[in-house]
Design a protein around this motif. Structure first.
Motif, PDB file in Angstrom:
ATOM      1  N   ILE A  82       2.500   1.443 -10.480  1.00 26.53           N
ATOM      2  CA  ILE A  82       3.921   1.633  -9.866  1.00 26.53           C
ATOM      3  C   ILE A  82       3.730   1.550  -8.610  1.00 26.53           C
ATOM      4  O   ILE A  82       3.114   2.257  -7.941  1.00 26.53           O
ATOM      5  N   HIS A  83       3.981   0.605  -7.893  1.00 21.42           N
ATOM      6  CA  HIS A  83       3.717   0.223  -6.301  1.00 21.42           C
ATOM      7  C   HIS A  83       5.032  -0.394  -5.645  1.00 21.42           C
ATOM      8  O   HIS A  83       5.492  -1.476  -6.132  1.00 21.42           O
ATOM      9  N   ASP A  84       5.554   0.503  -4.794  1.00 21.14           N
ATOM     10  CA  ASP A  84       6.656  -0.112  -3.791  1.00 21.14           C
ATOM     11  C   ASP A  84       7.832  -0.450  -4.934  1.00 21.14           C
ATOM     12  O   ASP A  84       8.301  -1.713  -4.598  1.00 21.14           O
ATOM     13  N   GLY A  85       8.238  -0.024  -6.114  1.00 20.27           N
ATOM     14  CA  GLY A  85       9.167  -0.146  -6.843  1.00 20.27           C
ATOM     15  C   GLY A  85       8.836  -1.534  -7.861  1.00 20.27           C
ATOM     16  O   GLY A  85       9.872  -1.792  -8.410  1.00 20.27           O
ATOM     17  N   HIS A  86       7.546  -1.841  -7.703  1.00 21.03           N
ATOM     18  CA  HIS A  86       7.390  -2.875  -8.722  1.00 21.03           C
ATOM     19  C   HIS A  86       6.110  -2.462  -9.686  1.00 21.03           C
ATOM     20  O   HIS A  86       5.452  -1.230  -9.597  1.00 21.03           O
ATOM     21  N   ARG A  87       5.905  -3.086 -10.889  1.00 22.02           N
ATOM     22  CA  ARG A  87       4.988  -2.571 -11.580  1.00 22.02           C
ATOM     23  C   ARG A  87       3.799  -3.843 -11.524  1.00 22.02           C
ATOM     24  O   ARG A  87       4.086  -4.947 -11.809  1.00 22.02           O
ATOM     25  N   HIS A  88       2.648  -3.352 -11.267  1.00 20.87           N
ATOM     26  CA  HIS A  88       1.591  -4.522 -11.078  1.00 20.87           C
ATOM     27  C   HIS A  88       0.416  -4.206 -12.228  1.00 20.87           C
ATOM     28  O   HIS A  88       0.317  -3.069 -12.643  1.00 20.87           O
ATOM     29  N   ALA A  89      -0.039  -5.385 -12.717  1.00 21.16           N
ATOM     30  CA  ALA A  89      -1.179  -5.354 -13.755  1.00 21.16           C
ATOM     31  C   ALA A  89      -2.211  -6.424 -13.094  1.00 21.16           C
ATOM     32  O   ALA A  89      -1.781  -7.417 -12.851  1.00 21.16           O
ATOM     33  N   ALA A  90      -3.391  -5.853 -13.328  1.00 24.77           N
ATOM     34  CA  ALA A  90      -4.636  -6.852 -12.837  1.00 24.77           C
ATOM     35  C   ALA A  90      -4.598  -7.907 -13.897  1.00 24.77           C
ATOM     36  O   ALA A  90      -4.424  -7.542 -15.050  1.00 24.77           O
ATOM     37  N   HIS A  91      -5.023  -9.184 -13.377  1.00 20.64           N
ATOM     38  CA  HIS A  91      -4.985 -10.346 -14.342  1.00 20.64           C
ATOM     39  C   HIS A  91      -5.655 -11.526 -13.701  1.00 20.64           C
ATOM     40  O   HIS A  91      -5.359 -11.999 -12.539  1.00 20.64           O
ATOM     41  N   ASP A  92      -6.880 -11.779 -14.156  1.00 21.14           N
ATOM     42  CA  ASP A  92      -7.542 -13.035 -13.817  1.00 21.14           C
ATOM     43  C   ASP A  92      -7.689 -12.978 -12.168  1.00 21.14           C
ATOM     44  O   ASP A  92      -7.710 -14.045 -11.473  1.00 21.14           O
ATOM     45  N   HIS A  94      -5.989 -11.390  -9.568  1.00 21.02           N
ATOM     46  CA  HIS A  94      -4.732 -11.081  -9.104  1.00 21.02           C
ATOM     47  C   HIS A  94      -3.933 -10.064  -9.568  1.00 21.02           C
ATOM     48  O   HIS A  94      -4.500  -9.564 -10.787  1.00 21.02           O
ATOM     49  N   TYR A  95      -2.918  -9.830  -9.098  1.00 23.34           N
ATOM     50  CA  TYR A  95      -1.919  -8.764  -9.824  1.00 23.34           C
ATOM     51  C   TYR A  95      -0.689  -9.496 -10.466  1.00 23.34           C
ATOM     52  O   TYR A  95      -0.294 -10.379  -9.600  1.00 23.34           O
ATOM     53  N   ASP A  96      -0.375  -9.285 -11.427  1.00 29.15           N
ATOM     54  CA  ASP A  96       1.266  -9.916 -12.118  1.00 29.15           C
ATOM     55  C   ASP A  96       2.259  -8.790 -11.655  1.00 29.15           C
ATOM     56  O   ASP A  96       2.032  -7.719 -11.701  1.00 29.15           O
ATOM     57  N   GLU A  97       3.419  -9.465 -11.640  1.00 33.99           N
ATOM     58  CA  GLU A  97       4.522  -8.892 -11.211  1.00 33.99           C
ATOM     59  C   GLU A  97       5.087  -8.587 -12.698  1.00 33.99           C
ATOM     60  O   GLU A  97       5.416  -9.526 -13.219  1.00 33.99           O
ATOM     61  N   HIS A  98       5.359  -7.263 -13.108  1.00 33.90           N
ATOM     62  CA  HIS A  98       5.795  -7.105 -14.497  1.00 33.90           C
ATOM     63  C   HIS A  98       7.182  -6.496 -14.289  1.00 33.90           C
ATOM     64  O   HIS A  98       7.676  -5.765 -13.527  1.00 33.90           O
TER      65      HIS A  98
END
Length: 98
Positions: A82-92, A94-98
């Motif tokens: 959880i970062h700046d009101g977003h959920r980030h997930a590592a993917h290939d 880069h980070y995906d916006e979840h």
């Protein structure tokens, strides 16, 4: 990003401030991370709140991981941060916006 309407059955826990689960603002509602799922209240029940599609979070120079300072939330088979009101997930790489 759209969200499917999938009811989470057999959910007897009431989410809200102080319930013990991470709350994440998601558009016009709040998701609660619980047991590797994201739940949102909807018409007296909880829905699984999962985005469809793949949306890359661009211009993200911060690397998430242990002790990065952001809340880690187990989400299915991976960890979201959880970062700046977003959920980030590592993917290939880069980070995906979840």
């Amino acid at each position: 990003m759209t969200t499917a309407h999938m009811q989470h059955t057999e959910h007897d826990h009431a989410h809200g401030p102080g319930c013990g689960h991470p709350a994440i603002e998601h558009g016009d509602h709040i998701d609660y991370a619980h047991d590797g799922h994201l739940h949102r209240e909807h018409d007296g029940h909880y829905d699984e709140c999962e985005p469809s599609g793949h949306t890359e979070h661009t211009d993200h120079a911060h690397v998430h991981g242990d002790n990065c300072g952001h809340d880690a939330v187990q989400h299915g088979d991976h960890v979201d941060y959880i970062h700046d009101g977003h959920r980030h997930a590592a993917h290939d790489g880069h980070y995906d916006e979840h």
